[in-house]
Design an enzyme around this catalytic site. Structure first.
Site, PDB file in Angstrom:
ATOM      1  N   LEU A 131      79.609  32.245  51.388  1.00  0.00           N
ATOM      2  CA  LEU A 131      80.167  33.215  49.905  1.00  0.00           C
ATOM      3  C   LEU A 131      79.741  34.010  48.671  1.00  0.00           C
ATOM      4  O   LEU A 131      79.244  32.791  48.566  1.00  0.00           O
ATOM      5  CB  LEU A 131      81.484  33.201  49.727  1.00  0.00           C
ATOM      6  CG  LEU A 131      82.177  31.784  48.953  1.00  0.00           C
ATOM      7  CD1 LEU A 131      82.280  32.539  47.597  1.00  0.00           C
ATOM      8  CD2 LEU A 131      83.537  31.451  49.585  1.00  0.00           C
ATOM      9  N   GLY A 142      72.620  35.761  48.733  1.00  0.00           N
ATOM     10  CA  GLY A 142      73.356  35.287  49.820  1.00  0.00           C
ATOM     11  C   GLY A 142      72.382  34.676  50.746  1.00  0.00           C
ATOM     12  O   GLY A 142      71.801  33.787  51.758  1.00  0.00           O
ATOM     13  N   TYR A 173      73.161  38.184  59.120  1.00  0.00           N
ATOM     14  CA  TYR A 173      72.259  36.785  60.092  1.00  0.00           C
ATOM     15  C   TYR A 173      71.540  36.676  60.494  1.00  0.00           C
ATOM     16  O   TYR A 173      70.189  35.836  61.025  1.00  0.00           O
ATOM     17  CB  TYR A 173      73.641  35.527  60.136  1.00  0.00           C
ATOM     18  CG  TYR A 173      74.598  35.813  59.749  1.00  0.00           C
ATOM     19  CD1 TYR A 173      74.356  34.144  58.432  1.00  0.00           C
ATOM     20  CD2 TYR A 173      76.355  35.632  59.438  1.00  0.00           C
ATOM     21  CE1 TYR A 173      75.158  34.104  57.328  1.00  0.00           C
ATOM     22  CE2 TYR A 173      77.040  35.257  58.250  1.00  0.00           C
ATOM     23  CZ  TYR A 173      76.197  34.390  57.131  1.00  0.00           C
ATOM     24  OH  TYR A 173      77.167  33.855  56.299  1.00  0.00           O
TER      25      TYR A 173
END
Length: 194
Positions: A131, A142, A173
């Protein structure tokens, strides 16, 4: 501006990801760290917006979790990585020194990101709970958090790295090299039926 500095100690890293200097002498840094102690209350503050405790509004998409279980999860993790915003406020006087001739400044630090991994300490690790404070998203933080975490795991010769992701962040991702269902492998879940 991206600058890196290392202070390695086995699997302990501290990396300055972003630095910003202001005309008044104040500065801001965003720092990646791993294997540092994270207070569950500090993590809860990251997850809550203003209004806590009277009317808590979720800042990030975490479900409410009991504090004792969060503490246990952090304590039992193989790797905990954080992002901290460090603010340094220079003296507001024109010459930067106080009346006694010494320089005065104050600083603060705030948790703005976290990820953790569990592992068998040999082959496998799973990344959980990635997060970043929404106020700091969209700046590559991130990505840096996950990439540095993966590098740390690889330095420990842990090469089978998995993670769980909400459907809305699967593409994020994938851009970092993760694959959904590689070679037809499917994750299986067991949930209590009550």
């Amino acid at each position: 501006m991206f600058s890196l500095s290392w202070a390695q100690n086995s699997t302990k890293d501290e990396i300055v990801l972003v630095t910003s200097e202001r005309p008044n002498g104040a500065s801001a840094r965003i720092v990646y760290r791993n294997n540092t102690v994270v207070d569950a209350a500090e993590l809860e503050r990251l997850c809550e917006k203003d209004g806590w405790p009277a009317r808590p509004v979720k800042k990030v998409g975490w479900p409410a979790r009991p504090g004792k279980k969060v503490e246990a999860a952090l304590r039992n993790s193989y790797l905990v990585a954080t992002l901290h915003l460090q603010l340094s406020k220079g003296d507001s006087s024109s010459n930067g020194s106080s009346s006694n001739g010494s320089s005065s400044s104050s600083s603060s630090e705030e948790l703005i990101g976290l990820a953790r991994a569990t592992s068998d300490h040999a082959f496998n690790a799973t990344i959980w709970d990635v997060l970043v404070d929404p106020d700091y998203q969209g700046q590559g933080l991130g990505k840096a958090l996950v990439e540095h975490m993966v590098r740390t795991l690889l330095r420990q010769d842990i090469t089978n790295i998995t993670l769980f992701a909400d459907a809305k962040v699967v593409e994020f991702y994938k851009q970092l090299g993760f694959e959904a269902d590689p070679e037809g492998i499917k994750g299986m879940f067991w949930y209590p039926k009550y």
